[in-house]
Design a protein around this motif. Structure first.
Motif, PDB file in Angstrom:
ATOM      1  N   GLU A 229       0.979  -1.019   0.342  1.00  0.00           N
ATOM      2  CA  GLU A 229      -0.536   0.173   0.000  1.00  0.00           C
ATOM      3  C   GLU A 229       0.946   1.360  -0.068  1.00  0.00           C
ATOM      4  OE1 GLU A 229      -1.722   1.715   4.021  1.00  0.00           O
ATOM      5  OE2 GLU A 229      -1.658  -0.578   4.465  1.00  0.00           O
ATOM      6  N   PRO A 230      -0.106   2.316  -0.144  1.00  0.00           N
ATOM      7  CA  PRO A 230       1.350   3.473  -0.688  1.00  0.00           C
ATOM      8  C   PRO A 230       1.167   4.122   1.192  1.00  0.00           C
ATOM      9  CG  PRO A 230      -1.428   3.504  -1.281  1.00  0.00           C
ATOM     10  CD  PRO A 230      -0.426   2.368  -0.981  1.00  0.00           C
ATOM     11  N   ASN A 231       2.317   5.175   1.059  1.00  0.00           N
ATOM     12  CA  ASN A 231       2.577   5.433   2.400  1.00  0.00           C
ATOM     13  C   ASN A 231       1.669   6.545   2.220  1.00  0.00           C
ATOM     14  OD1 ASN A 231       4.485   7.806   0.272  1.00  0.00           O
ATOM     15  ND2 ASN A 231       6.009   6.446   1.519  1.00  0.00           N
ATOM     16  N   LYS A 232       2.223   7.301   3.636  1.00  0.00           N
ATOM     17  CA  LYS A 232       0.723   8.818   3.831  1.00  0.00           C
ATOM     18  C   LYS A 232       1.551   9.540   2.715  1.00  0.00           C
ATOM     19  CE  LYS A 232       3.757  10.189   7.568  1.00  0.00           C
ATOM     20  NZ  LYS A 232       3.906  10.987   9.370  1.00  0.00           N
ATOM     21  N   ASN A 233       2.900   9.946   2.708  1.00  0.00           N
ATOM     22  CA  ASN A 233       3.029  11.038   1.518  1.00  0.00           C
ATOM     23  C   ASN A 233       2.987  10.985   0.435  1.00  0.00           C
ATOM     24  OD1 ASN A 233       5.663  12.062   3.661  1.00  0.00           O
ATOM     25  ND2 ASN A 233       7.028  11.017   2.601  1.00  0.00           N
ATOM     26  N   LYS A 234       2.448   9.408  -0.445  1.00  0.00           N
ATOM     27  CA  LYS A 234       2.115   9.268  -1.336  1.00  0.00           C
ATOM     28  C   LYS A 234       0.490   9.642  -1.512  1.00  0.00           C
ATOM     29  CE  LYS A 234       1.660   7.905  -6.296  1.00  0.00           C
ATOM     30  NZ  LYS A 234       2.316   6.391  -6.318  1.00  0.00           N
ATOM     31  N   ILE A 235       0.221   9.779  -0.447  1.00  0.00           N
ATOM     32  CA  ILE A 235      -2.066   9.583  -0.460  1.00  0.00           C
ATOM     33  C   ILE A 235      -2.140  10.802  -0.388  1.00  0.00           C
ATOM     34  CG2 ILE A 235      -3.243   9.608   1.111  1.00  0.00           C
ATOM     35  CD1 ILE A 235      -2.595   6.640   1.969  1.00  0.00           C
ATOM     36  N   ASN A 236      -1.162  12.361   0.494  1.00  0.00           N
ATOM     37  CA  ASN A 236      -1.526  13.466   1.023  1.00  0.00           C
ATOM     38  C   ASN A 236      -1.017  13.812  -0.904  1.00  0.00           C
ATOM     39  OD1 ASN A 236      -1.999  12.991   3.358  1.00  0.00           O
ATOM     40  ND2 ASN A 236       0.253  13.265   4.340  1.00  0.00           N
ATOM     41  N   GLY A 237       0.194  13.346  -1.471  1.00  0.00           N
ATOM     42  CA  GLY A 237       0.653  14.250  -2.579  1.00  0.00           C
ATOM     43  C   GLY A 237      -0.941  13.917  -3.383  1.00  0.00           C
ATOM     44  N   ALA A 238      -0.955  12.351  -4.144  1.00  0.00           N
ATOM     45  CA  ALA A 238      -2.804  12.850  -5.327  1.00  0.00           C
ATOM     46  C   ALA A 238      -3.724  13.031  -4.051  1.00  0.00           C
ATOM     47  CB  ALA A 238      -2.530  11.112  -4.349  1.00  0.00           C
ATOM     48  N   ALA A 239      -3.582  13.635  -3.263  1.00  0.00           N
ATOM     49  CA  ALA A 239      -5.060  14.404  -2.683  1.00  0.00           C
ATOM     50  C   ALA A 239      -4.393  15.794  -3.353  1.00  0.00           C
ATOM     51  CB  ALA A 239      -5.264  14.479  -1.820  1.00  0.00           C
ATOM     52  N   VAL A 240      -3.119  16.286  -2.735  1.00  0.00           N
ATOM     53  CA  VAL A 240      -3.052  18.042  -2.887  1.00  0.00           C
ATOM     54  C   VAL A 240      -1.728  18.218  -3.729  1.00  0.00           C
ATOM     55  CG1 VAL A 240      -3.888  18.166  -0.773  1.00  0.00           C
ATOM     56  CG2 VAL A 240      -1.212  17.603  -1.219  1.00  0.00           C
ATOM     57  N   GLY A 241      -1.440  17.099  -4.254  1.00  0.00           N
ATOM     58  CA  GLY A 241      -0.106  17.303  -6.087  1.00  0.00           C
ATOM     59  C   GLY A 241      -1.029  18.073  -6.331  1.00  0.00           C
ATOM     60  N   PRO A 242      -1.873  18.098  -7.370  1.00  0.00           N
ATOM     61  CA  PRO A 242      -2.033  19.170  -8.772  1.00  0.00           C
ATOM     62  C   PRO A 242      -1.937  20.381  -8.843  1.00  0.00           C
ATOM     63  CG  PRO A 242      -4.268  17.570  -8.543  1.00  0.00           C
ATOM     64  CD  PRO A 242      -2.950  16.960  -7.023  1.00  0.00           C
ATOM     65  N   ASN A 243      -3.117  20.596  -6.841  1.00  0.00           N
ATOM     66  CA  ASN A 243      -3.146  21.876  -6.382  1.00  0.00           C
ATOM     67  C   ASN A 243      -1.784  22.345  -5.911  1.00  0.00           C
ATOM     68  OD1 ASN A 243      -5.897  21.724  -6.877  1.00  0.00           O
ATOM     69  ND2 ASN A 243      -6.185  20.854  -5.070  1.00  0.00           N
ATOM     70  N   THR A 244      -0.663  22.034  -5.215  1.00  0.00           N
ATOM     71  CA  THR A 244       0.736  22.137  -4.321  1.00  0.00           C
ATOM     72  C   THR A 244       1.187  22.591  -6.485  1.00  0.00           C
ATOM     73  OG1 THR A 244       0.455  20.140  -3.575  1.00  0.00           O
ATOM     74  CG2 THR A 244       2.927  21.417  -3.730  1.00  0.00           C
ATOM     75  N   GLY A 245       1.235  22.543  -7.454  1.00  0.00           N
ATOM     76  CA  GLY A 245       1.968  23.398  -8.760  1.00  0.00           C
ATOM     77  C   GLY A 245       1.697  24.571  -8.403  1.00  0.00           C
ATOM     78  N   VAL A 246       0.241  24.389  -8.769  1.00  0.00           N
ATOM     79  CA  VAL A 246      -1.075  26.227  -8.786  1.00  0.00           C
ATOM     80  C   VAL A 246      -0.538  26.610  -8.071  1.00  0.00           C
ATOM     81  CG1 VAL A 246      -2.938  27.174  -9.193  1.00  0.00           C
ATOM     82  CG2 VAL A 246      -2.487  24.640 -10.226  1.00  0.00           C
ATOM     83  N   LEU A 247      -0.589  26.540  -6.300  1.00  0.00           N
ATOM     84  CA  LEU A 247      -0.349  27.424  -5.438  1.00  0.00           C
ATOM     85  C   LEU A 247       1.492  27.686  -5.011  1.00  0.00           C
ATOM     86  CD1 LEU A 247      -0.705  28.915  -2.519  1.00  0.00           C
ATOM     87  CD2 LEU A 247      -0.562  26.085  -1.541  1.00  0.00           C
TER      88      LEU A 247
END
Length: 266
Positions: A229-247
């Motif tokens: 299973e993916p760790n929390k970094n991968k899960i969090n990255g999947a959730a906010v990844g697209p918005n992080t770059g914009v921010l």
């Protein structure tokens, strides 16, 4: 204006620190066999043998000094020919296999129905040797499981189903076949799905602790499924990844504009 510029600089620094903090992983999350130096050597691991199970495909070849007398004890080879070929002699010869039925039985030439389910390969070889030795002096039994496979899913480099030719494979070897875990794979909670007596079991393994080597899941059995299973970094990255770059882009743009304004005002 300088106060506003300083404020946005602080925001950028805070965002950068948060990004770095979330991206960091500790040694305890990544390194395998962390307590192996404190473990004693185990001598019983090499005695492991898989058991024959329903739906296994078995190759059993009986041989002896006189090949003629073994013919009744061997399945015939069949010629596989493509529809476009008329010459059957050009086809590929394939040895027929024994299918273990739902009750663990196979139909063996001359000997009839034999129960092999739940027995190891060594047990079955000995049983066949003893029964065939009544008819043939010093028979040689060549025995293999032909459909031994395992599946590796989740956070590994190359997920897939892998055929095992050796009839003996460890969890670490299976992960190596899948080119190891990605940096996002959760190493302390690997799921192994295994069927035991017709019932699916779900088992967790922590490969960061070396004592998993002595667990029942260090050696795999046919049709095991390994899920990382993916760790929390991968899960969090999947959730906010697209918005992080914009921010980050917006923050950089604002800082650039403020820098230009401050510079021009000076």
């Amino acid at each position: 204006m300088k106060l506003i510029f300083s404020f946005y600089i602080k925001i950028a620094v805070v965002l950068s620190l948060l990004f770095l903090f979330n991206a960091c992983a500790s040694k305890q999350d990544i390194v395998y066999y962390q307590n192996i130096d404190g473990m004693s050597s185990q001598q019983n691991a090499n005695s492991y043998e898989i058991k024959i199970r329903p739906d296994d495909l078995l190759s059993i070849i009986v041989s002896a000094e006189d090949p003629e007398i073994t013919i009744p004890f061997n399945l015939r080879t069949v010629s596989m020919v493509s529809p476009s070929r008329q010459d059957i002699s050009r086809g590929q010869e394939t040895m027929q296999l024994y299918l273990v039925d739902s009750n663990g039985n196979i139909e063996f030439p001359v000997l009839g129905k034999l129960n092999v389910g739940g027995y190891s390969r060594t047990d079955v070889q000995k049983m066949l040797h003893d029964k065939i030795a009544v008819y043939i002096k010093n028979p040689i039994i060549n025995f293999r499981i032909m459909n031994f496979k395992i599946s590796v899913q989740g956070e590994v480099t190359v997920p897939g189903t892998y055929t095992v030719s050796s009839e003996r494979i460890t969890l670490i070897e299976a992960l190596a076949m899948a080119k190891d875990l990605t940096i996002y794979g959760k190493r302390d909670n690997i799921l192994i799905i295994r069927e035991v007596d017709g019932v699916k079991t779900y088992n967790r393994v922590d490969i960061t602790k070396a004592d998993f080597i002595n667990s029942p899941f260090y050696y795999l059995v046919q049709n095991d499924v390994i899920y990382v299973e993916p760790n929390k970094n991968k899960i969090n990255g999947a959730a906010v990844g697209p918005n992080t770059g914009v921010l980050i882009s917006i923050t950089s743009l604002i800082i650039t504009i403020i820098t230009l304004i401050v510079t021009s005002s000076n």
